[in-house]
Scaffold this motif. Structure first.
Motif, PDB file in Angstrom:
ATOM      1  N   ALA A  76     -35.741  80.137 -24.376  1.00 56.54           N
ATOM      2  CA  ALA A  76     -35.831  81.150 -25.262  1.00 56.54           C
ATOM      3  C   ALA A  76     -34.873  82.164 -25.192  1.00 56.54           C
ATOM      4  O   ALA A  76     -34.437  82.635 -24.103  1.00 56.54           O
ATOM      5  CB  ALA A  76     -37.345  81.817 -25.148  1.00 56.54           C
ATOM      6  N   TYR A  77     -34.012  82.572 -26.290  1.00 59.94           N
ATOM      7  CA  TYR A  77     -33.145  83.505 -26.306  1.00 59.94           C
ATOM      8  C   TYR A  77     -33.287  84.340 -27.537  1.00 59.94           C
ATOM      9  O   TYR A  77     -33.621  84.037 -28.662  1.00 59.94           O
ATOM     10  CB  TYR A  77     -31.779  82.678 -26.191  1.00 59.94           C
ATOM     11  N   ILE A  78     -32.371  85.375 -27.327  1.00 55.37           N
ATOM     12  CA  ILE A  78     -32.367  86.458 -28.565  1.00 55.37           C
ATOM     13  C   ILE A  78     -30.900  86.479 -28.834  1.00 55.37           C
ATOM     14  O   ILE A  78     -30.078  86.803 -28.109  1.00 55.37           O
ATOM     15  CB  ILE A  78     -33.034  87.881 -28.260  1.00 55.37           C
ATOM     16  N   LEU A  79     -30.577  86.253 -30.196  1.00 55.93           N
ATOM     17  CA  LEU A  79     -29.402  86.346 -30.479  1.00 55.93           C
ATOM     18  C   LEU A  79     -29.244  87.192 -31.878  1.00 55.93           C
ATOM     19  O   LEU A  79     -29.877  87.005 -32.919  1.00 55.93           O
ATOM     20  CB  LEU A  79     -28.554  85.036 -30.726  1.00 55.93           C
ATOM     21  N   THR A  80     -28.155  88.144 -32.114  1.00 53.92           N
ATOM     22  CA  THR A  80     -28.071  88.966 -33.276  1.00 53.92           C
ATOM     23  C   THR A  80     -26.900  88.011 -34.123  1.00 53.92           C
ATOM     24  O   THR A  80     -25.875  87.773 -33.686  1.00 53.92           O
ATOM     25  CB  THR A  80     -27.203  89.968 -32.894  1.00 53.92           C
ATOM     26  N   LEU A  81     -27.509  87.598 -35.285  1.00 57.86           N
ATOM     27  CA  LEU A  81     -26.867  86.892 -36.168  1.00 57.86           C
ATOM     28  C   LEU A  81     -26.589  87.347 -37.717  1.00 57.86           C
ATOM     29  O   LEU A  81     -27.130  88.168 -37.951  1.00 57.86           O
ATOM     30  CB  LEU A  81     -27.733  85.352 -36.429  1.00 57.86           C
ATOM     31  N   PRO A  82     -25.453  86.879 -38.329  1.00 55.13           N
ATOM     32  CA  PRO A  82     -25.144  87.421 -39.631  1.00 55.13           C
ATOM     33  C   PRO A  82     -26.250  86.903 -40.436  1.00 55.13           C
ATOM     34  O   PRO A  82     -25.798  85.669 -41.119  1.00 55.13           O
ATOM     35  CB  PRO A  82     -23.826  87.211 -39.745  1.00 55.13           C
ATOM     36  N   LEU A  83     -27.368  87.351 -40.827  1.00 52.49           N
ATOM     37  CA  LEU A  83     -28.235  86.695 -41.725  1.00 52.49           C
ATOM     38  C   LEU A  83     -28.261  87.393 -43.059  1.00 52.49           C
ATOM     39  O   LEU A  83     -28.491  88.446 -43.206  1.00 52.49           O
ATOM     40  CB  LEU A  83     -29.580  86.699 -40.968  1.00 52.49           C
ATOM     41  N   GLY A  84     -27.651  86.616 -44.075  1.00 52.79           N
ATOM     42  CA  GLY A  84     -27.563  87.226 -45.246  1.00 52.79           C
ATOM     43  C   GLY A  84     -26.542  88.253 -45.143  1.00 52.79           C
ATOM     44  O   GLY A  84     -25.235  87.986 -44.953  1.00 52.79           O
ATOM     45  N   SER A  85     -26.673  89.399 -45.629  1.00 51.27           N
ATOM     46  CA  SER A  85     -25.561  90.791 -45.655  1.00 51.27           C
ATOM     47  C   SER A  85     -25.658  91.531 -44.663  1.00 51.27           C
ATOM     48  O   SER A  85     -25.016  92.600 -44.369  1.00 51.27           O
ATOM     49  CB  SER A  85     -25.828  91.534 -46.923  1.00 51.27           C
ATOM     50  N   ALA A  86     -26.604  91.159 -43.705  1.00 48.32           N
ATOM     51  CA  ALA A  86     -26.698  92.077 -42.395  1.00 48.32           C
ATOM     52  C   ALA A  86     -27.114  91.393 -41.102  1.00 48.32           C
ATOM     53  O   ALA A  86     -27.011  90.248 -41.062  1.00 48.32           O
ATOM     54  CB  ALA A  86     -27.856  93.106 -42.637  1.00 48.32           C
ATOM     55  N   LEU A  87     -26.686  92.225 -39.910  1.00 46.60           N
ATOM     56  CA  LEU A  87     -27.014  91.720 -38.832  1.00 46.60           C
ATOM     57  C   LEU A  87     -28.276  91.621 -38.252  1.00 46.60           C
ATOM     58  O   LEU A  87     -28.973  92.718 -38.409  1.00 46.60           O
ATOM     59  CB  LEU A  87     -26.113  92.399 -37.566  1.00 46.60           C
ATOM     60  N   ARG A  88     -28.899  90.553 -38.172  1.00 48.71           N
ATOM     61  CA  ARG A  88     -30.526  90.914 -37.532  1.00 48.71           C
ATOM     62  C   ARG A  88     -30.502  89.925 -36.155  1.00 48.71           C
ATOM     63  O   ARG A  88     -29.858  89.083 -35.995  1.00 48.71           O
ATOM     64  CB  ARG A  88     -31.140  89.718 -38.731  1.00 48.71           C
ATOM     65  N   SER A  89     -31.511  90.386 -35.570  1.00 49.61           N
ATOM     66  CA  SER A  89     -31.835  89.751 -34.289  1.00 49.61           C
ATOM     67  C   SER A  89     -32.897  88.836 -34.356  1.00 49.61           C
ATOM     68  O   SER A  89     -33.954  89.173 -34.899  1.00 49.61           O
ATOM     69  CB  SER A  89     -32.427  90.978 -33.296  1.00 49.61           C
ATOM     70  N   ALA A  90     -32.603  87.671 -33.744  1.00 49.73           N
ATOM     71  CA  ALA A  90     -33.698  86.412 -33.816  1.00 49.73           C
ATOM     72  C   ALA A  90     -33.930  85.954 -32.625  1.00 49.73           C
ATOM     73  O   ALA A  90     -33.015  85.688 -31.697  1.00 49.73           O
ATOM     74  CB  ALA A  90     -33.180  85.465 -34.774  1.00 49.73           C
ATOM     75  N   GLN A  91     -35.147  85.805 -32.186  1.00 50.25           N
ATOM     76  CA  GLN A  91     -35.337  85.029 -31.053  1.00 50.25           C
ATOM     77  C   GLN A  91     -35.912  83.731 -31.250  1.00 50.25           C
ATOM     78  O   GLN A  91     -36.703  83.501 -32.282  1.00 50.25           O
ATOM     79  CB  GLN A  91     -36.691  85.855 -30.459  1.00 50.25           C
ATOM     80  N   THR A  92     -35.373  82.586 -30.551  1.00 48.16           N
ATOM     81  CA  THR A  92     -35.447  81.542 -30.966  1.00 48.16           C
ATOM     82  C   THR A  92     -35.826  80.613 -29.590  1.00 48.16           C
ATOM     83  O   THR A  92     -35.448  80.862 -28.503  1.00 48.16           O
ATOM     84  CB  THR A  92     -34.095  80.647 -31.249  1.00 48.16           C
ATOM     85  N   HIS A  93     -36.965  79.631 -29.894  1.00 44.88           N
ATOM     86  CA  HIS A  93     -37.502  79.042 -28.808  1.00 44.88           C
ATOM     87  C   HIS A  93     -36.988  77.630 -28.900  1.00 44.88           C
ATOM     88  O   HIS A  93     -37.250  77.062 -30.188  1.00 44.88           O
ATOM     89  CB  HIS A  93     -39.109  78.989 -28.821  1.00 44.88           C
TER      90      HIS A  93
END
Length: 361
Positions: A76-93
């Motif tokens: 499980a990790y949290i990564l800030t990604l360029p989703l659309g027009s903004a940076l979003r923090s996503a936690q992925t399992h």
């Protein structure tokens, strides 16, 4: 799992499989994932995360995918990604699927947008800092008021001594003055006791210093304009506070280092009952005003409010911070401490060197 089954998952989900070179490539993504990433399906399938996401974003995601594929442990990790027009923090399992022979044939990834939680953690850290500062002010004010109240009581005793009561109520006034001073002293003592016992300590958690530094560089330097080295140390501490401190210190280095490509080194070591973090860069170093306010001086216009805010946050949690020139004479070095400890290395599989070499091409 088939790509069709991904659509039954209500969150962004993807499917990875090893290609002929053993590298994890996307073989399935659901509509929720596509809507979040804003990337066509035909430009995603058959590609690795390094191709799908630019710069450090793709490299970090790819490293997690490779690690899960080679070591077979859930991640499980949290990564800030360029989703659309903004940076979003996503936690992925990430979870693995094995065939009858026990070989990993698929990785299923499910992501959740945790941007709001990340912002809330930072807001809570800022609130904790302000709360600590308010408690410190109350304690200081109460301490300073306690002595004058004692003097009022002493003066009342002096007035009563050899005082001739003429029946005009002045003796009652002296008694009232003494009672008010006594009540005020009790209240001040209660305030001091409250200030000394009230804390806003966040629960410590174990995490990798390298991972948190990598997350900061993904946010601040997504396209690899700068370089950093970091220890693989695992520490037990307030993760949100450390994340905010590192982000501000690294961002300050980028802005004021005076170099197009900044080289940074971040280390951690145990120091008594705390952890000490050392942040070093190869820039032009601090001027005296910045070093002065880090050491406890006042705010100056050329010192940078961000560093002052970091100092206030760290000191509010019982830590300390100082700045100096680097030991080799090139750049600056910032040391700060926080309550915590260095812990034995947890399960933290590394990406094989052969794969890392392949990432550079």
């Amino acid at each position: 799992m088939t790509p069709e089954l991904l659509e039954t998952i209500g969150q962004p989900a993807f499917l990875l499989e090893p290609d002929q070179d053993g590298l994890p490539i996307y073989t399935g993504v659901n509509e929720a994932w596509l809507n979040g990433v804003k990337r066509p399906r035909h430009l995603t399938l058959g590609e690795t995360a390094m191709t799908v996401f630019p710069g450090r974003f793709g490299k970090v995601a790819f490293e997690h995918h490779v690690s899960c594929l080679q070591h077979g442990v859930p991640q499980a990790y949290i990564l800030t990604l360029p989703l659309g027009s903004a940076l979003r923090s996503a936690q992925t399992h990430l979870r693995t699927i094995r065939n009858a022979q026990g070989r990993i044939v698929q990785i299923v990834g499910v992501s959740q947008d945790v941007t709001a939680q990340t912002l809330a953690d930072e807001a809570q850290a800022n609130t904790d800092t302000l709360t600590h500062e308010l408690e410190d002010f109350v304690a200081l004010a109460a301490h300073d008021l306690r002595t004058p109240m004692r003097h009022v009581t002493l003066l009342a005793d002096m007035l009563r001594e050899n005082f001739e009561d003429l029946g005009d109520g002045k003796l009652d006034l002296i008694d009232s003055l003494e009672q008010v001073a006594g009540k005020a002293t009790e209240l001040i003592t209660d305030l001091l006791s409250h200030a000394q016992t009230t804390t806003n300590v966040r629960a410590p958690e174990a995490f990798s210093l390298n991972t948190i530094c990598r997350d900061v560089f993904v946010m601040l330097d997504p396209f690899d304009h700068h370089d950093f080295q970091c220890d693989e140390t695992w520490i037990l501490a307030d993760r949100a506070t450390l994340l905010i401190a590192l982000r501000n210190l690294i961002d300050n280095a980028f802005k004021h280092c005076g170099r197009d490509r900044v080289q940074m080194r971040i280390r951690a070591k145990a120091k008594d009952d705390t952890i000490e973090i050392i942040v070093q860069d190869n820039g032009k170093g601090f001027k005296d005003p910045a070093m002065a306010f880090l050491g406890g001086g006042g705010l100056r216009t050329d010192s940078g409010y961000g560093l002052l805010g970091v100092r206030r946050m760290i000191e509010a949690r019982g830590g300390s911070i100082s700045a100096s020139h680097a030991l080799d004479g090139v750049g600056s070095m910032i040391r700060f401490t926080l309550p915590g400890a260095v812990v034995p290395t947890l399960q933290n599989p590394k990406v094989p060197q052969s794969v890392l070499l392949g990432m550079r091409h």
